[in-house]
Structure formats: structure tokens, C-alpha cells
Write an enzyme that holds these catalytic residues in place. Structure first.
Site, mmCIF file in Angstrom:
data_model
loop_
_atom_site.group_PDB
_atom_site.id
_atom_site.type_symbol
_atom_site.label_atom_id
_atom_site.label_comp_id
_atom_site.label_asym_id
_atom_site.label_seq_id
_atom_site.Cartn_x
_atom_site.Cartn_y
_atom_site.Cartn_z
ATOM 1 C CB ALA A 1 -6.065 50.551 24.924
ATOM 2 N N PRO B 1 -8.330 55.099 33.683
ATOM 3 C CG PRO B 1 -9.881 56.561 33.120
ATOM 4 C CD PRO B 1 -9.663 55.414 32.929
ATOM 5 N N GLY C 1 -3.774 51.790 36.642
ATOM 6 C CA GLY C 1 -2.469 51.927 36.024
ATOM 7 C C GLY C 1 -1.594 50.916 36.429
ATOM 8 C CE1 TYR D 1 -1.021 34.251 34.762
ATOM 9 C CE2 TYR D 1 -3.152 33.819 33.755
ATOM 10 C CZ TYR D 1 -2.139 33.722 34.793
ATOM 11 O OH TYR D 1 -2.903 33.326 36.008
ATOM 12 C CD GLU E 1 5.177 48.654 27.590
ATOM 13 O OE1 GLU E 1 4.202 47.814 27.249
ATOM 14 O OE2 GLU E 1 4.764 49.469 28.190
ATOM 15 N NE ARG F 1 28.787 79.850 29.631
ATOM 16 C CZ ARG F 1 28.363 80.778 29.275
ATOM 17 N NH1 ARG F 1 28.061 81.104 28.114
ATOM 18 N NH2 ARG F 1 27.823 81.489 30.195
ATOM 19 N N GLY G 1 5.587 50.572 33.966
ATOM 20 C CA GLY G 1 5.925 50.117 35.293
ATOM 21 C C GLY G 1 6.753 51.089 35.896
ATOM 22 C CD GLU H 1 8.016 54.508 43.025
ATOM 23 O OE1 GLU H 1 7.682 54.130 42.106
ATOM 24 O OE2 GLU H 1 8.320 55.650 43.272
HETATM 25 C C1 LIG Z 1 2.887 59.589 27.983
HETATM 26 C C2 LIG Z 1 2.427 58.128 28.699
HETATM 27 C C3 LIG Z 1 2.137 57.349 27.789
HETATM 28 C C4 LIG Z 1 1.552 56.179 28.018
HETATM 29 N N1 LIG Z 1 1.249 55.070 27.127
HETATM 30 C C5 LIG Z 1 0.605 54.135 27.549
HETATM 31 C C6 LIG Z 1 0.124 52.996 26.419
HETATM 32 O O1 LIG Z 1 0.439 53.328 25.259
HETATM 33 N N2 LIG Z 1 -0.536 52.029 26.825
HETATM 34 C C7 LIG Z 1 -1.020 51.809 28.206
HETATM 35 O O2 LIG Z 1 -1.900 51.047 28.295
HETATM 36 N N3 LIG Z 1 -0.421 52.892 29.156
HETATM 37 C C8 LIG Z 1 0.101 53.885 28.687
HETATM 38 N N4 LIG Z 1 0.710 54.580 29.734
HETATM 39 C C9 LIG Z 1 0.126 54.423 31.041
HETATM 40 C C10 LIG Z 1 1.498 54.052 32.111
HETATM 41 O O3 LIG Z 1 1.994 52.535 31.763
HETATM 42 C C11 LIG Z 1 0.923 54.239 33.603
HETATM 43 O O4 LIG Z 1 1.180 55.865 33.609
HETATM 44 C C12 LIG Z 1 2.011 53.708 34.543
HETATM 45 O O5 LIG Z 1 1.775 52.436 34.521
HETATM 46 C C13 LIG Z 1 1.512 54.043 36.020
HETATM 47 O O6 LIG Z 1 0.042 54.118 36.128
HETATM 48 P P1 LIG Z 1 -0.461 55.432 36.703
HETATM 49 O O7 LIG Z 1 -0.248 56.488 35.987
HETATM 50 O O8 LIG Z 1 -2.008 55.105 36.904
HETATM 51 O O9 LIG Z 1 0.057 55.596 38.107
HETATM 52 P P2 LIG Z 1 -0.474 54.826 39.558
HETATM 53 O O10 LIG Z 1 -0.580 53.432 39.380
HETATM 54 O O11 LIG Z 1 -1.622 55.573 40.018
HETATM 55 O O12 LIG Z 1 0.789 55.219 40.551
HETATM 56 C C14 LIG Z 1 1.143 56.283 40.972
HETATM 57 C C15 LIG Z 1 2.475 56.343 41.448
HETATM 58 O O13 LIG Z 1 2.608 55.699 42.656
HETATM 59 C C16 LIG Z 1 3.674 54.772 42.659
HETATM 60 N N5 LIG Z 1 3.101 53.469 42.989
HETATM 61 C C17 LIG Z 1 2.559 52.602 42.179
HETATM 62 N N6 LIG Z 1 2.318 51.448 42.607
HETATM 63 C C18 LIG Z 1 3.067 51.481 43.669
HETATM 64 C C19 LIG Z 1 3.284 50.355 44.573
HETATM 65 N N7 LIG Z 1 2.901 49.185 44.509
HETATM 66 N N8 LIG Z 1 4.445 50.475 45.542
HETATM 67 C C20 LIG Z 1 5.013 51.840 45.627
HETATM 68 N N9 LIG Z 1 4.592 52.729 44.695
HETATM 69 C C21 LIG Z 1 3.697 52.735 43.956
HETATM 70 C C22 LIG Z 1 4.422 55.015 41.738
HETATM 71 O O14 LIG Z 1 5.554 56.173 42.013
HETATM 72 C C23 LIG Z 1 3.702 55.618 40.460
HETATM 73 O O15 LIG Z 1 4.350 56.421 39.815
HETATM 74 C C24 LIG Z 1 1.380 55.826 29.490
HETATM 75 C C25 LIG Z 1 1.492 56.811 30.258
HETATM 76 C C26 LIG Z 1 2.049 58.131 29.985
HETATM 77 C C27 LIG Z 1 2.525 59.033 31.065
#
Ligand SMILES: Cc1cc2nc3c(=O)[nH]c(=O)nc-3n(C[C@H](O)[C@H](O)[C@H](O)COP(=O)(O)OP(=O)(O)OC[C@H]3O[C@@H](n4cnc5c(N)ncnc54)[C@H](O)[C@@H]3O)c2cc1C
Length: 400
Positions: free
Chosen positions: A146, A150, A153, A256, A265, A291, A387, A390
Site C-alpha cells: 500500500a 488518493p 500516485g 529507497y 515490479e 473467419r 509507473g 510518461e
Molecule cells: C488496478 C490498479 C491496481 C493498483 N494496485 C496498486 C497497489 O497494489 N499498490 C499501490 O500502492 N498502488 C497501486 N496502484 C496505483 C498505481 O500504481 C497508480 O495508479 C499509478 O502509479 C499512477 O498514479 P495515479 O493513478 O495517482 O495517477 P497520477 O499520478 O495522478 O497521474 C495521472 C496521469 O498523469 C500522467 N503523469 C503523471 N505524472 C506525470 C509526469 N511526471 N509527466 C507527465 N505525465 C505524468 C500519466 O499519464 C498518469 O497516468 C494500482 C492502480 C490501479 C489502477
């Protein structure tokens, strides 16, 4: 008995790739593992995957079975019940689970074995590992990691969940979002700030929180576009008190640890994505060869043949990159650039493959009853989770 031991003794017979065509990265042991995972996929995942998609999670007895076959201990020492194999063995497991066409099963298993429990294995004390690793490897204790919140990310440093030291324990307050295995896990590896004012990269610490700890609640079960049989949840920590023995590693070393474990991962996600892409091409090939349109199978159309051939070439290139990055990581060198390339390239490529495979299925590709429809939904997250593309490309660019 650990079944990978059977692989070593040759008791579980069978190889998938003929020796003359085997990649130099893989040994006979890897190929026998591949055969074993493939057999499990055919007999124990494919016949039941749709029911699990409906119910929204993979049953615990299936995870225990995977544990008993040795799939959760591939990288861990034999003294915990593991088989002490290398990063390429993880790639084999991920590719073959990806080929199952049920990516939600793959992610349930791989988050547990390759992305969550690795935090304990790498940072835990001997006492912590002795207590938990055997049951994790056996599939009796399922784990989740975890990190995401919210409002944090891609930007891990923005985490706000806070763990306050209080006597012989810590009190955690905060919320986590999108946590895979979040509903059904038993043990959660949770990232929290332990210093509100320090440098963000030195202020995070990892903790173990057991399900049922007062103050820790699993919130909403999230309803997803794909990975329907992988349970995903919001988590809440309200004055959740844990003993100091549940801290993983030193205070302030969490960032780290997260970055280091992301490497494994991302290789795992890349390998899964390439397994998914290969399966999609295979089943599309079957479809276009049978097909008929305009009096001939679709395969007779040069444009379809060539587009599928180019996708197959790109997937082989993607796999080669995954294999090389895993090999490099196994050499103990910094492979962040190659691993970030893997995540960016494979996460995008699997979506390109799915888009085209749906197209070649025509209207059937849009129907819930077709496998490719599910696979295209499952693939959509592969360039976001673990990750986003972008962010990965920035990691590559920094190192160019
Ligand atoms: C189904 C699912 C399972 C997951 N499982 C886990 C889990 O087990 N544990 C956990 O900790 N997390 C988990 N995650 C979280 C996942 O790692 C994050 O959704 C991901 O890191 C992106 O973060 P965010 O959704 O907050 O998007 P944001 O950080 O808000 O980013 C939104 C979008 O903005 C763009 N963006 C972001 N940063 C940049 C930048 N620097 N430059 C340009 N564009 C950018 C990208 O296109 C990105 O998709 C999960 C997510 C999903 C959808």
C-alpha cells in the site's frame, strides 16, 4: 514438499521451448518451470477464470495451490520453502500467467509474490522473516503493498499517511487507494511518513499491518474496467496502533525500498504484458485464419497478415528487452534505465496489440463473450499502474 524442488530433480517432466530455440538467458530449469506454470494455467486457471471474474477475486484455495506448487517462493531461499531462483524465473512465471488471458489472476498472484512480500524479504529482520515468509510462500498468508494514496500516485513523495512513534509502537493515520489484494490480503506493507518536516525521500518508512488490527479498515471495494477477478480496495488507518516490531527496516528508508522494489515490479509487469500480447496474437491468428469475408479467410488479406506479423516482431523485441533487463538486474548492476524502458515500451505495446486484435475480431471483438474483449480491458492499466509511461520515460531521459 516444494514443487520447484521436483523441477530441479526433473520429476516434473516437460519443457516448452526446444533446446535449439531456447534463449541464452534461460536454462533448462527455467523451461521446466515454464512447462509447469503453463500446465497449471491450462488445467486450473482457464476453466475457472470466468467465474472468478464474476465473483471479483481469486479463491484462496487456488492461491494455496499455487503456493504448494512453489510459485510464490521462486526467488526466496529454500529455508523458507522457496527455490532460490533468479529474476528470469520471475519473468517466466509472469509471462506464463500473462498468457492465461486472465490478467487479473496474474496480478493477484504476482503482487503477492513479487511486489508486496519482497518488502519483507529485503528489509525484514530474521525474526520477521522467520515468522511470515514460510506462510507467505505457502500461500497461507496473502500480502498487499500500500503505497498509493488518493493524492499521491506517480508522485510517491507526496504521501501523507503518517506514522507517529508512541512508546513501543507507532500510530498510523491516513488513507490508501487502488490497493491490489486490498480486500482479501492478510498482511499489508504500508508506506507512511515518519517525519513531517524532513526531506521527502528520507521521511518515508515501511510498516507491516495485519488485517484485523484495530484502527485499520478495508474501505470500498473498487469496481474496475478490467482485472475484474483481482480485488482492489481503499484502505483507512484511523489511530491504528502497531508494535515497533512491525516496522520494516530503519526509519526514513522507505522511499529507497519502494524505488528498489519498483524495479522488480516493473520487470514483472513488462513480462506479464508480453505474455498477454503473445496470447492475444495467437488467438487472433486462429480467428483470422478461419473467419471468412469476401470469399476468403481474413488471413488472406495482406494488410492483416502484415500488421499481425509486425506486432509479433514488436512483441519479440519487447520480450528481448524484458529478458535483458531481468538479466542485468540479476547481475546486481543499476538497470533503472532498462527497467523503465521495459515498463514504458511493454505497457504501451500490449495496448497497441490489443487495439489491433480487437479490430481484427470485428464486431465479435466488442462482445463481452469474446476473450479478446476481456484482454483488451485488462491491458489498459499496464501503462498506468506501477509507473505511468510518461513517468517511466522521464526516468529513461534522465539517464540518456
Ligand atoms: C488496478 C490498479 C491496481 C493498483 N494496485 C496498486 C497497489 O497494489 N499498490 C499501490 O500502492 N498502488 C497501486 N496502484 C496505483 C498505481 O500504481 C497508480 O495508479 C499509478 O502509479 C499512477 O498514479 P495515479 O493513478 O495517482 O495517477 P497520477 O499520478 O495522478 O497521474 C495521472 C496521469 O498523469 C500522467 N503523469 C503523471 N505524472 C506525470 C509526469 N511526471 N509527466 C507527465 N505525465 C505524468 C500519466 O499519464 C498518469 O497516468 C494500482 C492502480 C490501479 C489502477
Amino acid at each position: 514438499m516444494n514443487k520447484i524442488a521436483d523441477i530441479r530433480s526433473g520429476e516434473v517432466a516437460g519443457e516448452v521451448t526446444p533446446p535449439a530455440r531456447r534463449s541464452p538467458y534461460f536454462s533448462q530449469e527455467h523451461e521446466i518451470l515454464r512447462a509447469q506454470v503453463r500446465r497449471f494455467v491450462e488445467t486450473e486457471i482457464k476453466p475457472h477464470g470466468l467465474a472468478w471474474e464474476e465473483q471479483g477475486y481469486v479463491p484462496r484455495d487456488v492461491l494455496r495451490r499455487m503456493g504448494s506448487l512453489g510459485f510464490f517462493g521462486i526467488r526466496y531461499p529454500e529455508r523458507y520453502g522457496g527455490s532460490d531462483m533468479d529474476a528470469l524465473a520471475t519473468v517466466v512465471l509472469a509471462e506464463e500467467l500473462g498468457r492465461s488471458t486472465f490478467s487479473g489472476v496474474a496480478t493477484t498472484a504476482l503482487v503477492h509474490s513479487e511486489m508486496a512480500s519482497i518488502h519483507l524479504f529485503r528489509a525484514g529482520t530474521e525474526a520477521q522473516k522467520d515468522k511470515w515468509m514460510p506462510r507467505i510462500i505457502a500461500g497461507e498468508v496473502i500480502t498487499a503493498v500500500a503505497v498509493t494514496e488518493p493524492d499521491a500516485g506517480s508522485d510517491v513523495k507526496a504521501i501523507r499517511t503518517f506514522a507517529r512513534r508512541d512508546g513501543d509502537g507507532y500510530v498510523i493515520d491516513g488513507a490508501k487507494m487502488f490497493i491490489t489484494n486490498g480486500v482479501h490480503a492478510d498482511l499489508y506493507f504500508v508506506a507512511a511518513k515518519t517525519d513531517r518536516n524532513g526531506r521527502p525521500s528520507r521521511s518515508l518508512t515501511m510498516f507491516m499491518v495485519e488485517k484485523g488490527t484495530p484502527g485499520f479498515t478495508v474501505g470500498r471495494t473498487l469496481d474496475k474496467h478490467g482485472w475484474r477477478c483481482s480485488d482492489t480496495a481503499e484502505l483507512r488507518f484511523d489511530g491504528c496502533r502497531i508494535p515497533v516490531e512491525h516496522r520494516l527496516g530503519e526509519e526514513g528508508k522507505g522511499f529507497y525500498a519502494i524505488m528498489q522494489n519498483f524495479q522488480n515490479e516493473r520487470i514483472t509487469i513488462g513480462a506479464t504484458a508480453m505474455g498477454e500480447a503473445r496470447a492475444a496474437i495467437d488467438l487472433t491468428l486462429d480467428y483470422v485464419k478461419t473467419r471468412k469475408a469476401f470469399g476468403a479467410p481474413l488471413w488472406e488479406r495482406e494488410t492483416i497478415r502484415q500488421r499481425l506479423a509486425m506486432l509479433a516482431a514488436k512483441v519479440e523485441a519487447g520480450r528481448a528487452l524484458v529478458h535483458h533487463a531481468a538479466w542485468l538486474a540479476g547481475q546486481g548492476v543499476d538497470a533503472t534505465k532498462e527497467v523503465s524502458m521495459v515498463k514504458a515500451y511493454c505497457g504501451e505495446l500490449v495496448n497497441e496489440v490489443m487495439y489491433n486484435c480487437v479490430q481484427f475480431h470485428g464486431g465479435m471483438g466488442f462482445m463481452r463473450e469474446s476473450t479478446i474483449e476481456r484482454m483488451s480491458r485488462d491491458a489498459r492499466v499496464q501503462n498506468i499502474g506501477g509507473g505511468a509511461t510518461e513517468v517511466m520515460l522521464e526516468e529513461v531521459a534522465k539517464r540518456m
